[in-house]
Design a protein around this motif. Structure first.
Motif, PDB file in Angstrom:
ATOM      1  N   LEU A 108       0.846  -1.201   0.000  1.00  0.00           N
ATOM      2  CA  LEU A 108       0.000   0.000   0.000  1.00  0.00           C
ATOM      3  C   LEU A 108       0.881   1.251   0.000  1.00  0.00           C
ATOM      4  N   TYR A 129     -10.266   0.635   5.144  1.00  0.00           N
ATOM      5  CA  TYR A 129      -9.179   0.193   6.026  1.00  0.00           C
ATOM      6  C   TYR A 129      -8.310   1.387   6.419  1.00  0.00           C
ATOM      7  N   VAL A 173     -11.530  -3.433  -0.272  1.00  0.00           N
ATOM      8  CA  VAL A 173     -11.288  -4.685   0.471  1.00  0.00           C
ATOM      9  C   VAL A 173     -12.602  -5.467   0.331  1.00  0.00           C
ATOM     10  N   ASN A 178     -12.153  -5.105   6.413  1.00  0.00           N
ATOM     11  CA  ASN A 178     -11.740  -4.392   7.605  1.00  0.00           C
ATOM     12  C   ASN A 178     -12.080  -2.932   7.331  1.00  0.00           C
ATOM     13  N   ASP A 206      -7.481  -5.395  -2.143  1.00  0.00           N
ATOM     14  CA  ASP A 206      -6.710  -5.791  -0.956  1.00  0.00           C
ATOM     15  C   ASP A 206      -7.482  -6.925  -0.278  1.00  0.00           C
ATOM     16  N   TYR A 209      -8.269 -11.405   3.961  1.00  0.00           N
ATOM     17  CA  TYR A 209      -9.126 -12.244   4.815  1.00  0.00           C
ATOM     18  C   TYR A 209      -9.854 -13.364   4.097  1.00  0.00           C
ATOM     19  N   THR A 235      -1.845 -11.560   1.874  1.00  0.00           N
ATOM     20  CA  THR A 235      -0.782 -11.556   2.878  1.00  0.00           C
ATOM     21  C   THR A 235      -0.757 -12.865   3.650  1.00  0.00           C
ATOM     22  N   SER A 237      -0.116 -12.698   6.765  1.00  0.00           N
ATOM     23  CA  SER A 237      -0.287 -12.229   8.150  1.00  0.00           C
ATOM     24  C   SER A 237      -1.429 -12.919   8.885  1.00  0.00           C
ATOM     25  N   LYS A 238      -2.501 -13.234   8.183  1.00  0.00           N
ATOM     26  CA  LYS A 238      -3.665 -13.803   8.876  1.00  0.00           C
ATOM     27  C   LYS A 238      -3.720 -15.322   8.761  1.00  0.00           C
ATOM     28  N   ARG A 245       5.993 -10.596   8.186  1.00  0.00           N
ATOM     29  CA  ARG A 245       5.858  -9.456   7.271  1.00  0.00           C
ATOM     30  C   ARG A 245       6.036  -9.895   5.810  1.00  0.00           C
TER      31      ARG A 245
HETATM   32  C1  LIG Z   1      -7.422  -4.668   4.758  1.00  0.00           C
HETATM   33  C2  LIG Z   1      -6.021  -4.817   5.234  1.00  0.00           C
HETATM   34  N1  LIG Z   1      -5.019  -4.601   4.389  1.00  0.00           N
HETATM   35  C3  LIG Z   1      -3.749  -4.724   4.774  1.00  0.00           C
HETATM   36  C4  LIG Z   1      -3.422  -5.092   6.066  1.00  0.00           C
HETATM   37  C5  LIG Z   1      -1.979  -5.159   6.442  1.00  0.00           C
HETATM   38  O1  LIG Z   1      -1.578  -6.453   6.629  1.00  0.00           O
HETATM   39  P1  LIG Z   1      -0.063  -6.899   6.590  1.00  0.00           P
HETATM   40  O2  LIG Z   1       0.766  -5.693   6.321  1.00  0.00           O
HETATM   41  O3  LIG Z   1       0.196  -7.492   7.928  1.00  0.00           O
HETATM   42  O4  LIG Z   1       0.021  -7.883   5.492  1.00  0.00           O
HETATM   43  C6  LIG Z   1      -4.434  -5.330   6.987  1.00  0.00           C
HETATM   44  C7  LIG Z   1      -4.097  -5.683   8.378  1.00  0.00           C
HETATM   45  O5  LIG Z   1      -4.876  -5.693   9.274  1.00  0.00           O
HETATM   46  C8  LIG Z   1      -5.779  -5.183   6.567  1.00  0.00           C
HETATM   47  O6  LIG Z   1      -6.813  -5.392   7.398  1.00  0.00           O
END
Ligand SMILES: Cc1ncc(COP(=O)(O)O)c(C=O)c1O
Length: 396
Positions: A108, A129, A173, A178, A206, A209, A235, A237-238, A245
């Motif tokens: 982003l 977001y 998103v 989010n 994006d 989820y 990502t 991350s989840k 990262r």
């Molecule tokens: C919609 C959305 N985009 C991006 C991110 C960033 O995630 P990351 O940088 O951990 O991949 C988040 C994290 O909560 C998110 O909710």
């Protein structure tokens, strides 16, 4: 006397001020607080029991190169392993079409860096977001807000904005958004794909989820419907661990990807090679696919507990989203709802949430809304916290 170097800050840093939300998250993390405020995965979902094994695979396969500088585009074995993984999101791409980012957040930031100039229109959902606004703000965009309802962004509103405001790009998103938890229906995705294609507009999709789906049918990414117009991002991350990262991006074919790579070079040269190698081994070994159902099984009852508790304790003039996955739920009170007052009273009872207005590009909107996270508290704690909120709403 200590010199005050803040006098050196460029005026654009004013657009980085996010102290209110940082304060909220700080308070939410106080001992004894039940936080429905954050957006972080439950640590119990991290695969701690097999990480040593995954790390040993990394050492055996890649040795010192897992600790070396690497390509800005991303560690080749990860990009190769991501090809079948992205099919889960209905995204078809060769490995060379994938870029690795330092989380989706890194992407982003790169998008803001290469695309946004002062005063440029950027179309975002209302609400959107917060981290995207934070990434884009320093570049001085003028946000134009796409109206939303319980099915996500309203295509007619998007098309009107495209015609009137000519946004540089659209940021959505679409799945378990989010902050709202809402998911764009397949019909709306098709309409939006058609609109952006007809108007030649770039969409940033994006999608962190989508894999966290607890019931209902998977909805294909908009990327699969308009591949030449969508910059897709997801990502680990989840679905693995946010501390690594590691994010993945699939830009439209053409030069945009090259510019994202140039922007990333100046930021961090490349995403941590070790993190990427861990993600590659995790994907290749089939661990991610094996673990995903366990993650979903951990979160699904929490979502249900929150929904049930809201049904029981929230007054009938409140409305809230009923997501089939993700990490968030969005609630809105009737005319006259005083969220700041509710927030203060909830804190006094050790329950934290995020007032919804922080997720709007226009700070005057969202005054009656709040975001609730259900992934990071135990079932009983969740039920009790929602019950407390319901009680405060009813009785003050
Ligand atoms: C919609 C959305 N985009 C991006 C991110 C960033 O995630 P990351 O940088 O951990 O991949 C988040 C994290 O909560 C998110 O909710």
């Amino acid at each position: 006397m200590k010199p005050d170097f803040t006098r050196l800050l460029d005026p654009r840093t004013e657009a980085m001020a996010t102290s209110a939300i940082r304060e909220i998250l700080k308070v939410a993390n106080r001992p004894g607080m039940t936080s429905l405020a954050g957006g972080i995965p439950a640590p119990e979902t991290f695969p701690m029991d097999i990480l040593e094994h995954v790390f040993s695979i990394v050492l055996d396969r890649w040795g010192s190169s897992a600790f070396q500088y690497d390509l800005t585009e991303g560690f080749v074995p990860l990009r190769e392993a991501a090809v079948p993984y992205l099919r889960r999101y209905s995204v078809e791409t060769p490995a060379e079409g994938i870029l690795v980012s330092s989380g989706s957040q890194g992407l982003l930031d790169a998008i803001g860096k290469i695309l946004i100039g002062p005063g440029d229109a950027v179309a975002v959902e209302s609400p959107t977001y917060l981290g995207a606004l934070q990434a884009f703000n320093p570049y001085g965009p003028r946000y134009v807000e796409i109206e939303t309802d319980e099915m996500g962004a309203i295509p007619e509103s998007l098309e009107k904005l495209i015609k009137e405001d000519k946004p540089k790009f659209v940021y959505l998103v679409p799945t378990f958004q989010n902050p709202s938890g809402r998911t764009l229906t397949i019909e709306r995705r098709q309409t939006i794909a058609e609109i952006i294609t007809r108007h030649g507009v770039l969409l940033v999709e994006d999608d962190p989820y989508a894999a966290l789906r607890y019931r209902g049918d998977t909805v294909p990414a908009i990327k699969s419907m308009a591949p030449a117009h969508v910059l897709y991002a997801t990502t680990f991350s989840k679905v693995f661990a946010p501390g690594l990262r590691v994010g993945l991006a699939v830009p439209p074919p053409g030069e945009l990807g090259t510019w994202l790579v140039k922007a990333k070079q100046g930021t961090d040269l490349h995403t941590s090679t070790l993190s990427q190698a861990m993600a590659a081994a995790y994907l290749e070994g089939g661990y991610l696919e094996e673990r995903l159902p366990l993650i979903c099984a951990h979160y699904a009852p929490r979502l249900d507990a929150m929904l049930e508790a809201m049904e029981e304790s929230f007054p009938s003039d409140w409305s809230w989203s009923r997501p089939e996955g993700g990490m968030f739920l969005w609630a809105e009170g009737p005319e006259g709802t005083d969220i700041p007052d509710l927030y203060e009273k909830a804190l006094a009872r050790n329950v934290a949430f995020v007032p919804g207005r922080y997720f709007y590009a226009d700070p005057d909107r969202g005054g009656r809304t709040m975001r609730l996270n259900f992934t990071n508290a135990d079932l009983d704690v969740l039920r009790k916290a929602v019950g407390t909120l319901g009680e405060l709403i009813r009785n003050g």
